[in-house]
Design a protein around this motif. Structure first.
Motif, PDB file in Angstrom:
ATOM      1  N   THR A 154      88.210 -37.301 -27.170  1.00 18.65           N
ATOM      2  CA  THR A 154      87.464 -36.810 -26.003  1.00 18.65           C
ATOM      3  C   THR A 154      87.836 -37.585 -24.751  1.00 18.65           C
ATOM      4  O   THR A 154      88.088 -37.000 -23.688  1.00 18.65           O
ATOM      5  CB  THR A 154      85.953 -36.904 -26.265  1.00 18.65           C
ATOM      6  OG1 THR A 154      85.630 -36.186 -27.466  1.00 18.65           O
ATOM      7  CG2 THR A 154      85.167 -36.319 -25.107  1.00 18.65           C
ATOM      8  N   THR A 155      87.890 -38.895 -24.852  1.00 16.58           N
ATOM      9  CA  THR A 155      88.279 -39.728 -23.706  1.00 16.58           C
ATOM     10  C   THR A 155      89.715 -39.438 -23.295  1.00 16.58           C
ATOM     11  O   THR A 155      90.033 -39.357 -22.106  1.00 16.58           O
ATOM     12  CB  THR A 155      88.116 -41.215 -24.056  1.00 16.58           C
ATOM     13  OG1 THR A 155      86.752 -41.470 -24.387  1.00 16.58           O
ATOM     14  CG2 THR A 155      88.534 -42.098 -22.896  1.00 16.58           C
ATOM     15  N   THR A 156      90.587 -39.262 -24.286  1.00 13.78           N
ATOM     16  CA  THR A 156      91.987 -38.953 -24.000  1.00 13.78           C
ATOM     17  C   THR A 156      92.108 -37.609 -23.299  1.00 13.78           C
ATOM     18  O   THR A 156      92.870 -37.466 -22.330  1.00 13.78           O
ATOM     19  CB  THR A 156      92.803 -38.946 -25.307  1.00 13.78           C
ATOM     20  OG1 THR A 156      92.737 -40.257 -25.897  1.00 13.78           O
ATOM     21  CG2 THR A 156      94.249 -38.578 -25.046  1.00 13.78           C
ATOM     22  N   LEU A 157      91.358 -36.615 -23.757  1.00 12.83           N
ATOM     23  CA  LEU A 157      91.348 -35.299 -23.102  1.00 12.83           C
ATOM     24  C   LEU A 157      90.957 -35.440 -21.631  1.00 12.83           C
ATOM     25  O   LEU A 157      91.596 -34.846 -20.749  1.00 12.83           O
ATOM     26  CB  LEU A 157      90.383 -34.365 -23.831  1.00 12.83           C
ATOM     27  CG  LEU A 157      90.257 -32.922 -23.331  1.00 12.83           C
ATOM     28  CD1 LEU A 157      89.820 -32.003 -24.478  1.00 12.83           C
ATOM     29  CD2 LEU A 157      89.268 -32.788 -22.180  1.00 12.83           C
ATOM     30  N   ALA A 158      89.913 -36.224 -21.364  1.00 15.66           N
ATOM     31  CA  ALA A 158      89.463 -36.401 -19.984  1.00 15.66           C
ATOM     32  C   ALA A 158      90.530 -37.062 -19.123  1.00 15.66           C
ATOM     33  O   ALA A 158      90.729 -36.694 -17.957  1.00 15.66           O
ATOM     34  CB  ALA A 158      88.176 -37.232 -19.967  1.00 15.66           C
ATOM     35  N   LYS A 159      91.246 -38.029 -19.680  1.00 16.67           N
ATOM     36  CA  LYS A 159      92.296 -38.708 -18.928  1.00 16.67           C
ATOM     37  C   LYS A 159      93.484 -37.773 -18.662  1.00 16.67           C
ATOM     38  O   LYS A 159      94.090 -37.827 -17.586  1.00 16.67           O
ATOM     39  CB  LYS A 159      92.751 -39.966 -19.670  1.00 16.67           C
ATOM     40  CG  LYS A 159      91.682 -41.065 -19.705  1.00 16.67           C
ATOM     41  CD  LYS A 159      92.157 -42.288 -20.472  1.00 16.67           C
ATOM     42  CE  LYS A 159      91.106 -43.384 -20.445  1.00 16.67           C
ATOM     43  NZ  LYS A 159      91.526 -44.602 -21.177  1.00 16.67           N
ATOM     44  N   VAL A 160      93.805 -36.918 -19.640  1.00 18.47           N
ATOM     45  CA  VAL A 160      94.859 -35.926 -19.425  1.00 18.47           C
ATOM     46  C   VAL A 160      94.424 -34.947 -18.335  1.00 18.47           C
ATOM     47  O   VAL A 160      95.218 -34.568 -17.465  1.00 18.47           O
ATOM     48  CB  VAL A 160      95.183 -35.179 -20.732  1.00 18.47           C
ATOM     49  CG1 VAL A 160      96.118 -34.000 -20.472  1.00 18.47           C
ATOM     50  CG2 VAL A 160      95.831 -36.129 -21.735  1.00 18.47           C
ATOM     51  N   ALA A 161      93.147 -34.544 -18.352  1.00 21.01           N
ATOM     52  CA  ALA A 161      92.620 -33.663 -17.305  1.00 21.01           C
ATOM     53  C   ALA A 161      92.770 -34.306 -15.932  1.00 21.01           C
ATOM     54  O   ALA A 161      93.128 -33.636 -14.946  1.00 21.01           O
ATOM     55  CB  ALA A 161      91.152 -33.333 -17.591  1.00 21.01           C
ATOM     56  N   TRP A 162      92.524 -35.595 -15.861  1.00 22.34           N
ATOM     57  CA  TRP A 162      92.660 -36.333 -14.593  1.00 22.34           C
ATOM     58  C   TRP A 162      94.103 -36.277 -14.102  1.00 22.34           C
ATOM     59  O   TRP A 162      94.360 -36.023 -12.917  1.00 22.34           O
ATOM     60  CB  TRP A 162      92.216 -37.773 -14.818  1.00 22.34           C
ATOM     61  CG  TRP A 162      92.306 -38.675 -13.625  1.00 22.34           C
ATOM     62  CD1 TRP A 162      91.409 -38.793 -12.611  1.00 22.34           C
ATOM     63  CD2 TRP A 162      93.370 -39.589 -13.329  1.00 22.34           C
ATOM     64  NE1 TRP A 162      91.839 -39.734 -11.702  1.00 22.34           N
ATOM     65  CE2 TRP A 162      93.041 -40.237 -12.122  1.00 22.34           C
ATOM     66  CE3 TRP A 162      94.560 -39.925 -13.977  1.00 22.34           C
ATOM     67  CZ2 TRP A 162      93.871 -41.200 -11.548  1.00 22.34           C
ATOM     68  CZ3 TRP A 162      95.378 -40.886 -13.406  1.00 22.34           C
ATOM     69  CH2 TRP A 162      95.031 -41.515 -12.212  1.00 22.34           C
ATOM     70  N   HIS A 163      95.051 -36.501 -15.010  1.00 25.33           N
ATOM     71  CA  HIS A 163      96.468 -36.417 -14.651  1.00 25.33           C
ATOM     72  C   HIS A 163      96.816 -35.015 -14.145  1.00 25.33           C
ATOM     73  O   HIS A 163      97.513 -34.861 -13.137  1.00 25.33           O
ATOM     74  CB  HIS A 163      97.346 -36.766 -15.862  1.00 25.33           C
ATOM     75  CG  HIS A 163      97.543 -38.229 -16.077  1.00 25.33           C
ATOM     76  ND1 HIS A 163      98.523 -38.954 -15.444  1.00 25.33           N
ATOM     77  CD2 HIS A 163      96.874 -39.111 -16.857  1.00 25.33           C
ATOM     78  CE1 HIS A 163      98.461 -40.226 -15.825  1.00 25.33           C
ATOM     79  NE2 HIS A 163      97.476 -40.337 -16.686  1.00 25.33           N
ATOM     80  N   LEU A 164      96.346 -33.993 -14.846  1.00 23.51           N
ATOM     81  CA  LEU A 164      96.682 -32.613 -14.473  1.00 23.51           C
ATOM     82  C   LEU A 164      96.065 -32.235 -13.133  1.00 23.51           C
ATOM     83  O   LEU A 164      96.712 -31.586 -12.302  1.00 23.51           O
ATOM     84  CB  LEU A 164      96.209 -31.653 -15.572  1.00 23.51           C
ATOM     85  CG  LEU A 164      96.959 -31.755 -16.904  1.00 23.51           C
ATOM     86  CD1 LEU A 164      96.277 -30.912 -17.973  1.00 23.51           C
ATOM     87  CD2 LEU A 164      98.413 -31.324 -16.747  1.00 23.51           C
ATOM     88  N   LYS A 165      94.829 -32.628 -12.903  1.00 25.49           N
ATOM     89  CA  LYS A 165      94.179 -32.312 -11.638  1.00 25.49           C
ATOM     90  C   LYS A 165      94.872 -33.011 -10.482  1.00 25.49           C
ATOM     91  O   LYS A 165      94.986 -32.459  -9.379  1.00 25.49           O
ATOM     92  CB  LYS A 165      92.690 -32.678 -11.688  1.00 25.49           C
ATOM     93  CG  LYS A 165      91.869 -31.718 -12.542  1.00 25.49           C
ATOM     94  CD  LYS A 165      90.392 -32.039 -12.505  1.00 25.49           C
ATOM     95  CE  LYS A 165      89.811 -31.823 -11.108  1.00 25.49           C
ATOM     96  NZ  LYS A 165      89.858 -30.426 -10.668  1.00 25.49           N
ATOM     97  N   ASN A 166      95.368 -34.217 -10.708  1.00 30.60           N
ATOM     98  CA  ASN A 166      96.111 -34.927  -9.672  1.00 30.60           C
ATOM     99  C   ASN A 166      97.418 -34.233  -9.324  1.00 30.60           C
ATOM    100  O   ASN A 166      97.965 -34.434  -8.230  1.00 30.60           O
ATOM    101  CB  ASN A 166      96.407 -36.361 -10.114  1.00 30.60           C
ATOM    102  CG  ASN A 166      95.198 -37.263  -9.973  1.00 30.60           C
ATOM    103  OD1 ASN A 166      94.198 -36.896  -9.360  1.00 30.60           O
ATOM    104  ND2 ASN A 166      95.272 -38.447 -10.545  1.00 30.60           N
TER     105      ASN A 166
END
Length: 341
Positions: A154-166
């Motif tokens: 779950t934490t990893t998913l959120a961090k990947v989302a952060w990368h993608l949104k950036n």
């Protein structure tokens, strides 16, 4: 020690967004081009994150390669044992040292400096696997996060989302881990922090139904990327693996070809157990890539080399700390430079 290891082995381009969305097209390249400063920063991040593994190797390899001298069979056996202690599996160690062993068998002189260069080159080849752009080119691109309990999906998913949104992508997450109410709440909390919507149902709901609802919502909203958080499951539990297969089938019915990428999330601290996880999850569903978490907390960083070699899975990201930016896009050369002293 090495004989014991050997005995154990025998046993066993995207569509143009609609005008009403008012956003520029985003690139599906593997990663944005990095400046020399960014490259140096990434190398330093890997170096810090791999400090425990590197220090273990440094204490042994440093002495072994301190003097440039001719290599003999005793040297090779000692080197094998050292690499195994960094959780590089025997089969992978054999492959890494194969070119050097071949020279010795042919009676050709081999010095330690040449052997070390060969080791680095072979390791880099193992980790430099060709992979499609990330995120996948489909709209929406559907990505499943898969793995056992406690690896940090779950934490990893959120961090990947952060990368993608950036990078300008719109992101929607699907809370398909319905076994734990805390998992849904955790994903919602990350969604508020990072800025992505979460599609959910009540705890205990059918995960397949949540996937169906989430993908329908993503298609209606013309979302770029859908990240699906699946329940942690022991890779040895038949019923849970069957449920994972069902979720994959549901995704394919809603959006043909989905999921477009199944990412196996592995915890580096588990060492060689990651090999059995990759094997059994790969037998249940097609795996496309992996993310290795908690690399900064272990001296077993060599497991990344082993899994990449045995299963030909490219590494998308490596977890090197707690912050968002500490989930670092994987760069093989920076990794090898930081791993080998």
């Amino acid at each position: 020690m090495l004989k014991w290891f050997r005995r154990k082995r025998k046993e066993g381009p995207p569509e143009e967004p609609p005008a009403e969305r008012e956003k520029a097209p985003v690139s599906r390249e593997e990663a944005p081009e990095r400046s020399p400063e960014a490259e140096k920063g990434l190398w330093q991040k890997f170096r810090r994150g791999l400090a425990k593994t590197r220090d273990r190797l440094k204490d042994t390899l440093g002495d072994l390669f301190e003097v440039d001298r001719l290599v003999d069979q005793a040297f090779m056996e000692e080197l094998e044992e050292i690499l195994v202690t960094a959780d590089i599996g025997i089969e992978t160690v054999d492959r890494l040292l194969e070119p050097s062993r071949r020279k010795l068998l042919l009676g050709e002189p081999l010095k330690t400096g040449e052997l070390k260069r060969s080791l680095r080159e072979e390791m880099l080849n193992m980790l430099s696997l060709e992979s499609p752009p990330f995120p996948p080119e489909e709209n929406p691109a559907v990505i499943f996060f898969i793995g056992v309990n406690g690896v940090g999906k779950t934490t990893t998913l959120a961090k990947v989302a952060w990368h993608l949104k950036n990078r300008g992508f719109s992101v929607l997450a699907v809370a398909a881990d319905t076994f734990r109410a805390a998992a849904i709440e955790q994903l919602e909390s990350w969604g508020e922090r990072v800025g992505f919507e979460v599609i959910k149902q009540a705890p205990g709901a059918d995960p397949g139904a949540v996937v169906y609802q989430g993908l329908e919502a993503a298609r209606a909203r013309k979302t770029d990327v859908v990240l699906v958080d699946t329940a942690g499951r022991l890779h040895t539990k038949y019923n849970l693996m069957e449920e994972l297969k069902k979720m994959v089938r549901v995704a394919g019915k809603v959006i043909p070809g989905a999921p477009h990428e199944n990412i196996l999330v592995l915890d580096a601290t588990t060492g060689q157990n990651a090999v059995s996880q990759a094997k059994l999850f790969g037998e249940a569903v097609r795996l496309h890539s992996m993310i290795i978490t908690k690399m900064d907390g272990t001296a077993k960083g060599g497991i990344a080399v082993t899994v990449a070699h045995l299963f030909k899975l490219p590494i998308r990201f490596v977890g090197l700390g707690e912050k968002m930016e500490d989930l670092a896009p994987f760069e093989p050369k920076a990794f090898v430079d930081a791993l080998l002293p």
